[in-house]
Design a protein around this motif. Structure first.
Motif, PDB file in Angstrom:
ATOM      1  N   VAL A 207       0.813  -1.227   0.000  1.00  0.00           N
ATOM      2  CA  VAL A 207       0.000   0.000   0.000  1.00  0.00           C
ATOM      3  C   VAL A 207       0.841   1.269   0.000  1.00  0.00           C
ATOM      4  N   LEU A 208       2.158   1.145   0.213  1.00  0.00           N
ATOM      5  CA  LEU A 208       2.988   2.350   0.265  1.00  0.00           C
ATOM      6  C   LEU A 208       3.034   3.085  -1.079  1.00  0.00           C
ATOM      7  N   GLY A 209       2.755   2.389  -2.160  1.00  0.00           N
ATOM      8  CA  GLY A 209       2.760   3.028  -3.462  1.00  0.00           C
ATOM      9  C   GLY A 209       1.412   3.553  -3.895  1.00  0.00           C
ATOM     10  N   GLU A 210       0.400   3.470  -3.034  1.00  0.00           N
ATOM     11  CA  GLU A 210      -0.937   3.934  -3.392  1.00  0.00           C
ATOM     12  C   GLU A 210      -1.004   5.469  -3.402  1.00  0.00           C
ATOM     13  N   ASP A 211      -2.028   5.972  -4.097  1.00  0.00           N
ATOM     14  CA  ASP A 211      -2.164   7.428  -4.252  1.00  0.00           C
ATOM     15  C   ASP A 211      -2.408   8.133  -2.927  1.00  0.00           C
ATOM     16  N   TYR A 212      -3.204   7.526  -2.037  1.00  0.00           N
ATOM     17  CA  TYR A 212      -3.524   8.220  -0.787  1.00  0.00           C
ATOM     18  C   TYR A 212      -2.292   8.352   0.104  1.00  0.00           C
ATOM     19  N   VAL A 213      -1.327   7.442  -0.027  1.00  0.00           N
ATOM     20  CA  VAL A 213      -0.092   7.576   0.743  1.00  0.00           C
ATOM     21  C   VAL A 213       0.740   8.723   0.193  1.00  0.00           C
ATOM     22  N   ARG A 214       0.841   8.829  -1.113  1.00  0.00           N
ATOM     23  CA  ARG A 214       1.575   9.948  -1.721  1.00  0.00           C
ATOM     24  C   ARG A 214       0.894  11.277  -1.396  1.00  0.00           C
ATOM     25  N   THR A 215      -0.442  11.267  -1.373  1.00  0.00           N
ATOM     26  CA  THR A 215      -1.167  12.497  -1.031  1.00  0.00           C
ATOM     27  C   THR A 215      -0.897  12.903   0.409  1.00  0.00           C
ATOM     28  N   ALA A 216      -0.870  11.928   1.306  1.00  0.00           N
ATOM     29  CA  ALA A 216      -0.596  12.228   2.713  1.00  0.00           C
ATOM     30  C   ALA A 216       0.797  12.815   2.884  1.00  0.00           C
ATOM     31  N   ARG A 217       1.764  12.274   2.154  1.00  0.00           N
ATOM     32  CA  ARG A 217       3.117  12.827   2.227  1.00  0.00           C
ATOM     33  C   ARG A 217       3.179  14.215   1.613  1.00  0.00           C
ATOM     34  N   ALA A 218       2.411  14.409   0.537  1.00  0.00           N
ATOM     35  CA  ALA A 218       2.414  15.723  -0.114  1.00  0.00           C
ATOM     36  C   ALA A 218       1.812  16.797   0.784  1.00  0.00           C
ATOM     37  N   LYS A 219       0.934  16.409   1.682  1.00  0.00           N
ATOM     38  CA  LYS A 219       0.336  17.373   2.617  1.00  0.00           C
ATOM     39  C   LYS A 219       1.297  17.758   3.733  1.00  0.00           C
ATOM     40  N   GLY A 220       2.434  17.086   3.807  1.00  0.00           N
ATOM     41  CA  GLY A 220       3.413  17.418   4.822  1.00  0.00           C
ATOM     42  C   GLY A 220       3.236  16.676   6.129  1.00  0.00           C
ATOM     43  N   LEU A 221       2.473  15.589   6.133  1.00  0.00           N
ATOM     44  CA  LEU A 221       2.294  14.817   7.365  1.00  0.00           C
ATOM     45  C   LEU A 221       3.603  14.143   7.757  1.00  0.00           C
ATOM     46  N   LYS A 222       3.758  13.915   9.045  1.00  0.00           N
ATOM     47  CA  LYS A 222       4.940  13.227   9.530  1.00  0.00           C
ATOM     48  C   LYS A 222       4.969  11.793   8.993  1.00  0.00           C
ATOM     49  N   GLU A 223       6.169  11.286   8.787  1.00  0.00           N
ATOM     50  CA  GLU A 223       6.309   9.942   8.227  1.00  0.00           C
ATOM     51  C   GLU A 223       5.699   8.886   9.150  1.00  0.00           C
ATOM     52  N   LYS A 224       5.794   9.103  10.465  1.00  0.00           N
ATOM     53  CA  LYS A 224       5.185   8.179  11.414  1.00  0.00           C
ATOM     54  C   LYS A 224       3.678   8.138  11.232  1.00  0.00           C
ATOM     55  N   THR A 225       3.067   9.301  11.023  1.00  0.00           N
ATOM     56  CA  THR A 225       1.615   9.360  10.806  1.00  0.00           C
ATOM     57  C   THR A 225       1.231   8.678   9.496  1.00  0.00           C
ATOM     58  N   VAL A 226       2.015   8.899   8.465  1.00  0.00           N
ATOM     59  CA  VAL A 226       1.742   8.272   7.170  1.00  0.00           C
ATOM     60  C   VAL A 226       1.819   6.753   7.279  1.00  0.00           C
ATOM     61  N   LEU A 227       2.837   6.259   7.978  1.00  0.00           N
ATOM     62  CA  LEU A 227       3.050   4.814   8.058  1.00  0.00           C
ATOM     63  C   LEU A 227       1.979   4.123   8.891  1.00  0.00           C
ATOM     64  N   PHE A 228       1.667   4.662  10.066  1.00  0.00           N
ATOM     65  CA  PHE A 228       0.791   3.943  10.988  1.00  0.00           C
ATOM     66  C   PHE A 228      -0.681   4.307  10.829  1.00  0.00           C
ATOM     67  N   ARG A 229      -0.988   5.532  10.435  1.00  0.00           N
ATOM     68  CA  ARG A 229      -2.393   5.917  10.320  1.00  0.00           C
ATOM     69  C   ARG A 229      -2.951   5.631   8.932  1.00  0.00           C
ATOM     70  N   HIS A 230      -2.156   5.808   7.919  1.00  0.00           N
ATOM     71  CA  HIS A 230      -2.647   5.639   6.554  1.00  0.00           C
ATOM     72  C   HIS A 230      -2.240   4.289   5.958  1.00  0.00           C
ATOM     73  N   ALA A 231      -0.960   3.961   6.013  1.00  0.00           N
ATOM     74  CA  ALA A 231      -0.502   2.722   5.381  1.00  0.00           C
ATOM     75  C   ALA A 231      -0.904   1.493   6.187  1.00  0.00           C
ATOM     76  N   LEU A 232      -0.587   1.463   7.484  1.00  0.00           N
ATOM     77  CA  LEU A 232      -0.859   0.277   8.292  1.00  0.00           C
ATOM     78  C   LEU A 232      -2.345   0.000   8.407  1.00  0.00           C
ATOM     79  N   ARG A 233      -3.141   1.032   8.581  1.00  0.00           N
ATOM     80  CA  ARG A 233      -4.581   0.797   8.724  1.00  0.00           C
ATOM     81  C   ARG A 233      -5.176   0.168   7.471  1.00  0.00           C
TER      82      ARG A 233
END
Length: 313
Positions: A207-233
């Motif tokens: 799921v790390l290559g999905e669009d919503y993960v790239r969008t979350a990173r583009a918004k400037g979210l912390k990498e920890k938040t991207v990994l555990f809130r968006h990718a892991l869930r």
């Protein structure tokens, strides 16, 4: 959500009924006289007749089934042929060590394996990823009894940090309970850490290559938040399946580990019943095992809808 839950519960009913019929026929359809199988070759005719009467084998099989099923609905699993005690009481006596050990093992496994799996996926192709995968391979490859004896030798005999064997109920204090449960839990966790870590890595990596993960990173979210809130869930569905299946396996009894650490759990009770040909206990254990698997699968299915609301539709 309520409709989805009700449908899943209804789907479990036919499974339980099928298991109940199988357990009932387990003894009745065994080749030969069931009473002779239970009593052994040296039994007298009076003993055989007493066993037939106690099991209701002198009645038509349909009457036997409904009588047995009615008692089952009241929580009566029969009486042990060896100890002459209620099977439900024997299971209640042995299930606390198994449940306590299973819960502690799953908590340790998830707390260690999920962060390792996420970290390995995040650092895919680096030495961190290779180290986590190597640990997983070792956890799969080494037999559980070898790990158990190594932990006993190092922590119990050499360092004298823990007792070698035994079990203490959690009602007698958390300290004495953990003192005797840590080593067997670590022994079992070695397998489940490897399994859960590999599954977490594969799911998160997908799921790390999905669009919503790239969008979350583009918004400037912390990498920890991207990994555990968006990718892991979003990768949690297969991980939950592994965790739930592992917990069901632990509850239904881990014979080798319970034997190594002298834990009076469900696994040892099942083995003793099989060796003694104690059919009522065997039937009760099959029913318990099936019920646990159905319940765990139901909980897993309901948890899917929490992480992915589309599943309920």
């Amino acid at each position: 959500m309520l409709v989805y839950t009700f449908r899943r519960i209804l789907a479990a009913v036919p499974v339980l009924l099928t298991v109940a019929v199988f357990v009932f026929l387990l003894l009745r359809l065994t080749p030969g006289d069931p009473a002779a199988i239970i009593a052994g070759d040296m039994a007298t005719p009076e003993q055989l007749e007493r066993i037939r009467t106690s099991l209701g084998l002198d009645k038509p099989i349909v009457v036997q089934f409904f009588s047995w099923f009615w008692l089952l609905m009241q929580g009566d699993l029969g009486t042990s042929l060896i100890s002459n005690t209620p099977v439900s009481g024997m299971i209640a006596k042995h299930i606390e060590p198994t449940i306590s050990l299973a819960l502690l093992t799953i908590v340790l496994s998830v707390a260690i394996a999920v962060p390792l799996g996420v970290l390995a996926a995040w650092r895919h192709g680096t030495w961190i990823d290779y180290t986590v995968m190597t640990i997983s391979v070792v956890g799969f490859s080494v037999p559980v009894f070898v790990i158990g004896y190594i932990l006993i030798q190092f922590f119990a005999i050499d360092l004298k940090w823990f007792p070698v064997q035994g079990f203490r109920s959690i009602t007698r204090g958390i300290g004495p309970f953990l003192e005797r449960a840590v080593l067997p839990s670590l022994t079992l966790a070695s397998i489940y850490v490897a399994l859960i870590a590999r599954m977490t890595r594969a799911s998160v990596l997908e799921v790390l290559g999905e669009d919503y993960v790239r969008t979350a990173r583009a918004k400037g979210l912390k990498e920890k938040t991207v990994l555990f809130r968006h990718a892991l869930r979003n990768a949690a569905v297969p991980v939950l399946t592994i965790i739930g299946t592992g917990f069901a396996l632990l509850i239904t009894g881990v014979v080798v580990t319970e034997s190594i650490f002298n834990i009076p759990g469900i696994g040892r009770l099942t083995v003793d019943a099989i060796l003694a040909r104690d059919y009522p206990v065997i039937q009760g254990m099959i029913l318990l095992t099936s019920g646990i698997y159905v319940l765990v699968n139901l909980i897993i299915d309901l948890s899917y809808s929490f992480f992915d609301p589309r599943i309920r539709y």
